[in-house]
Design an enzyme around this catalytic site. Structure first.
Site, mmCIF file in Angstrom:
data_model
loop_
_atom_site.group_PDB
_atom_site.id
_atom_site.type_symbol
_atom_site.label_atom_id
_atom_site.label_comp_id
_atom_site.label_asym_id
_atom_site.label_seq_id
_atom_site.Cartn_x
_atom_site.Cartn_y
_atom_site.Cartn_z
ATOM 1 N N THR A 177 0.860 -1.197 0.000
ATOM 2 C CA THR A 177 0.000 0.000 0.000
ATOM 3 C C THR A 177 0.894 1.245 0.000
ATOM 4 O O THR A 177 2.114 1.145 0.147
ATOM 5 C CB THR A 177 -0.892 0.071 1.271
ATOM 6 O OG1 THR A 177 -0.056 0.014 2.432
ATOM 7 C CG2 THR A 177 -1.898 -1.062 1.346
ATOM 8 N N TYR A 206 3.219 4.472 -0.181
ATOM 9 C CA TYR A 206 4.439 4.792 -0.925
ATOM 10 C C TYR A 206 5.183 3.558 -1.432
ATOM 11 O O TYR A 206 5.807 3.590 -2.499
ATOM 12 C CB TYR A 206 5.359 5.660 -0.056
ATOM 13 C CG TYR A 206 5.020 7.127 -0.141
ATOM 14 C CD1 TYR A 206 5.080 7.783 -1.368
ATOM 15 C CD2 TYR A 206 4.633 7.856 0.975
ATOM 16 C CE1 TYR A 206 4.761 9.127 -1.472
ATOM 17 C CE2 TYR A 206 4.315 9.205 0.883
ATOM 18 C CZ TYR A 206 4.382 9.841 -0.354
ATOM 19 O OH TYR A 206 4.064 11.165 -0.463
ATOM 20 N N GLU A 232 -0.166 -9.259 5.469
ATOM 21 C CA GLU A 232 -1.581 -9.031 5.178
ATOM 22 C C GLU A 232 -2.462 -10.094 5.814
ATOM 23 O O GLU A 232 -2.040 -11.233 5.972
ATOM 24 C CB GLU A 232 -1.807 -9.076 3.654
ATOM 25 C CG GLU A 232 -0.899 -8.172 2.851
ATOM 26 C CD GLU A 232 -0.998 -6.714 3.257
ATOM 27 O OE1 GLU A 232 -2.055 -6.312 3.767
ATOM 28 O OE2 GLU A 232 -0.002 -5.985 3.102
ATOM 29 N N ASP A 292 5.848 -11.377 8.238
ATOM 30 C CA ASP A 292 6.323 -10.281 9.078
ATOM 31 C C ASP A 292 7.750 -9.892 8.671
ATOM 32 O O ASP A 292 8.694 -10.652 8.884
ATOM 33 C CB ASP A 292 6.295 -10.741 10.543
ATOM 34 C CG ASP A 292 6.795 -9.660 11.478
ATOM 35 O OD1 ASP A 292 7.005 -8.520 11.019
ATOM 36 O OD2 ASP A 292 6.960 -9.966 12.672
ATOM 37 N N TYR A 325 5.005 15.867 15.011
ATOM 38 C CA TYR A 325 5.676 14.983 14.057
ATOM 39 C C TYR A 325 7.201 15.084 14.174
ATOM 40 O O TYR A 325 7.826 14.305 14.876
ATOM 41 C CB TYR A 325 5.194 15.245 12.611
ATOM 42 C CG TYR A 325 5.557 14.039 11.743
ATOM 43 C CD1 TYR A 325 4.632 13.033 11.497
ATOM 44 C CD2 TYR A 325 6.849 13.877 11.258
ATOM 45 C CE1 TYR A 325 4.981 11.896 10.781
ATOM 46 C CE2 TYR A 325 7.213 12.756 10.546
ATOM 47 C CZ TYR A 325 6.280 11.768 10.297
ATOM 48 O OH TYR A 325 6.643 10.640 9.599
ATOM 49 N N THR A 368 -2.614 8.035 3.500
ATOM 50 C CA THR A 368 -2.331 6.601 3.441
ATOM 51 C C THR A 368 -2.943 5.982 4.695
ATOM 52 O O THR A 368 -3.423 6.699 5.570
ATOM 53 C CB THR A 368 -0.821 6.274 3.428
ATOM 54 O OG1 THR A 368 -0.262 6.642 4.677
ATOM 55 C CG2 THR A 368 -0.082 6.949 2.297
HETATM 56 P P1 NAD Z 1 1.227 2.387 4.498
HETATM 57 O O1 NAD Z 1 0.512 2.040 5.751
HETATM 58 O O2 NAD Z 1 0.403 2.658 3.287
HETATM 59 O O3 NAD Z 1 2.273 1.236 4.109
HETATM 60 C C1 NAD Z 1 2.975 0.487 5.053
HETATM 61 C C2 NAD Z 1 3.445 -0.827 4.465
HETATM 62 O O4 NAD Z 1 4.140 -1.546 5.498
HETATM 63 C C3 NAD Z 1 2.310 -1.753 3.984
HETATM 64 O O5 NAD Z 1 2.724 -2.431 2.820
HETATM 65 C C4 NAD Z 1 2.189 -2.762 5.131
HETATM 66 O O6 NAD Z 1 1.672 -4.029 4.742
HETATM 67 C C5 NAD Z 1 3.664 -2.884 5.505
HETATM 68 N N1 NAD Z 1 3.891 -3.475 6.836
HETATM 69 C C6 NAD Z 1 3.583 -2.967 8.054
HETATM 70 N N2 NAD Z 1 4.012 -3.806 9.028
HETATM 71 C C7 NAD Z 1 4.611 -4.867 8.411
HETATM 72 C C8 NAD Z 1 5.264 -6.035 8.846
HETATM 73 N N3 NAD Z 1 5.391 -6.312 10.133
HETATM 74 N N4 NAD Z 1 5.756 -6.888 7.937
HETATM 75 C C9 NAD Z 1 5.621 -6.640 6.604
HETATM 76 N N5 NAD Z 1 5.014 -5.537 6.126
HETATM 77 C C10 NAD Z 1 4.516 -4.668 7.016
HETATM 78 O O7 NAD Z 1 2.130 3.625 4.874
HETATM 79 P P2 NAD Z 1 2.906 4.772 4.057
HETATM 80 O O8 NAD Z 1 2.308 6.066 4.452
HETATM 81 O O9 NAD Z 1 3.065 4.442 2.617
HETATM 82 O O10 NAD Z 1 4.313 4.715 4.798
HETATM 83 C C11 NAD Z 1 5.493 4.187 4.230
HETATM 84 C C12 NAD Z 1 6.666 5.052 4.658
HETATM 85 O O11 NAD Z 1 6.504 6.361 4.104
HETATM 86 C C13 NAD Z 1 6.769 5.239 6.187
HETATM 87 O O12 NAD Z 1 8.121 5.247 6.559
HETATM 88 C C14 NAD Z 1 6.165 6.625 6.386
HETATM 89 O O13 NAD Z 1 6.613 7.255 7.567
HETATM 90 C C15 NAD Z 1 6.691 7.314 5.136
HETATM 91 N N6 NAD Z 1 6.021 8.571 4.771
HETATM 92 C C16 NAD Z 1 4.667 8.659 4.693
HETATM 93 C C17 NAD Z 1 4.079 9.889 4.392
HETATM 94 C C18 NAD Z 1 2.575 10.037 4.312
HETATM 95 O O14 NAD Z 1 2.093 11.160 4.337
HETATM 96 N N7 NAD Z 1 1.834 8.967 4.179
HETATM 97 C C19 NAD Z 1 4.874 11.010 4.112
HETATM 98 C C20 NAD Z 1 6.258 10.866 4.154
HETATM 99 C C21 NAD Z 1 6.826 9.652 4.489
#
Ligand code: NAD
Length: 389
Positions: free
Chosen positions: A50, A52, A74, A110, A234, A274
């Protein structure tokens, strides 16, 4: 059976299989509408189901012709209950990429465990031999230590003093003041343990030891800085400490792999809707206002546009990567533009429950949130029965 969105405390408990597949297709279509680029070809994505991570995977596969192995955790569906959106996204992605002759596999496990690293390494050897890009995009509230099994929990709190600011309840359309008590010292280290760079480094060490890193490989993880408004909760809060650690880890990885010319960066991305960002206090209201302003200025981007721009312009641009003075890629350049942030400051105080829909783009926020779970697409007939398996 049919399925509808069920939202509790900013978390949507359901997902629509066909809607998730459509969301993936739309990101693929965007990448296909852009010129191809010569980037990575053999990619490991940790957290690519999902947000980024998924957009990174789509951009590299459909823009650069990369084979991708994704690790994400998942819940599968049952006869009566839908799976998590990432499950349907992975299935859709893998099918669509394979149909175009690309290697595409997802491991549902995991990512924090040593066992998963072993499984992934075996699969990398079989599929690619070695990888030339590792995207590390995990966002999780908890992490079990892979050696001791102790469970660490992250928290989203300010440091030092109570933080009070406006926050939105998108479902109710209400704006209220929220106060978050500061974290005590004992809450900082676990947040860094979960969301810092320790696990990223463990992945790189395991991959290097197994000799599955290509000479000149690259690795990227994602961070956020954001405006003054969200700074206390943050960047200057517990999660900010974790992001500082993640950023320091990028430098350590580059150093640790210099014998094979490895390079790791953190990319500071734009605030977007997200599954993870929707549970951060204040951030959804800020995002709703930001979207309105960035759309007015015609500089709004979603995850896929951000990731495509990152790979094409900042990393695989035919020259050296474009970084700031701290060595970070800056995809938040448009969000942080002075004219954008000046408008955010100017308008923030006037947002109330009554002015919410006129002052912000709360409708896009809500619709983006639903779409993350496969809901709200005009193309889909939600009265039709779907198979959750
Ligand atoms: P998201 O929740 O959409 O994606 C997280 C992903 O991690 C998913 O694929 C989920 O299945 C996976 N995941 C979580 N725990 C897991 C585990 N134990 N084992 C395997 N997979 C696991 O989140 P996102 O917002 O895309 O975040 C991704 C990165 O981007 C993070 O570091 C976040 O801080 C960073 N980020 C997000 C934003 C924003 O606004 N959303 C902005 C800048 C940076």
């Amino acid at each position: 059976m049919t399925v509808e969105p069920r939202i509790r405390n900013g978390i949507c408990m359901t997902a629509h299989p066909k809607g998730c597949a459509l969301a993936v297709q739309k990101e693929i279509d965007y990448v296909k509408s852009q010129p191809k680029f010569n980037g990575a070809k053999k990619v490991l994505v940790v957290g690519g189901s999902t947000g980024y991570g998924l957009s990174s995977r789509i951009s590299l596969a459909f823009g650069s012709g990369a084979g991708t192995l994704n690790i994400s955790f998942e819940k599968e569906g049952s006869e009566k209950r839908p799976a998590t959106p990432g499950f349907y996204n992975n299935r859709a992605f893998d099918e669509k990429a394979k149909a175009e002759g690309l290697i595409a596999e997802s491991i549902n496990a995991d990512a924090f465990s040593h066992e998963t690293r072993k499984i992934a390494i075996e699969r990398i050897k079989e599929l690619f031999g070695k990888v030339d890009m590792i995207v590390y995009s995990l966002a999780s509230p908890v992490r079990p230590d892979p050696d001791t099994g102790e469970l660490y929990k992250s928290c989203l709190k300010p440091l030092g003093e109570t933080y009070t600011a406006k926050s939105v309840n998108p479902e109710k359309g209400t704006v209220t003041e929220v106060s978050i008590e500061p974290a005590d010292e004992s809450e900082i280290a676990p947040t860094v343990k979960v969301m810092g760079g320790e696990d990223w480094m463990l992945w790189i060490k395991a991959l290097k030891e197994a000799d599955v890193l290509e000479d000149g490989f690259k690795s990227i993880a994602y961070s956020y800085i954001g405006p003054e408004l969200t700074m206390a909760v943050y960047r200057k809060g517990t999660i900010g400490k974790a992001k500082e650690h993640l950023e320091a880890t990028a430098k350590e990885i580059t150093e640790f792999t210099k014998d094979i010319n490895g390079q790791a960066w953190v990319s500071v991305n734009k605030a977007l809707v997200t599954r993870s960002s929707s549970v951060i206090p204040v951030v959804p209201l800020y995002i709703s206002l930001l979207f309105k302003i960035m759309k007015e200025k015609e500089i709004h981007e979603g995850c896929i546009e951000q990731m495509q721009r990152m790979f094409v312009q900042k990393i695989y641009n035919g020259s050296t990567a474009i970084v700031d003075e701290e060595g970070r890629l800056r995809l938040d350049d448009l969000e942080m533009r002075d004219d954008v942030q000046a408008e955010v400051e100017k308008r923030w105080d006037s947002i109330t429950s009554d002015t919410l829909s006129e002052m912000t783009d709360i409708e896009t926020y809500k619709s983006d949130f639903l779409k993350l779970h496969g809901f709200g697409f005009d193309e889909i007939d939600y009265t039709e029965d779907v198979d959750f398996l």
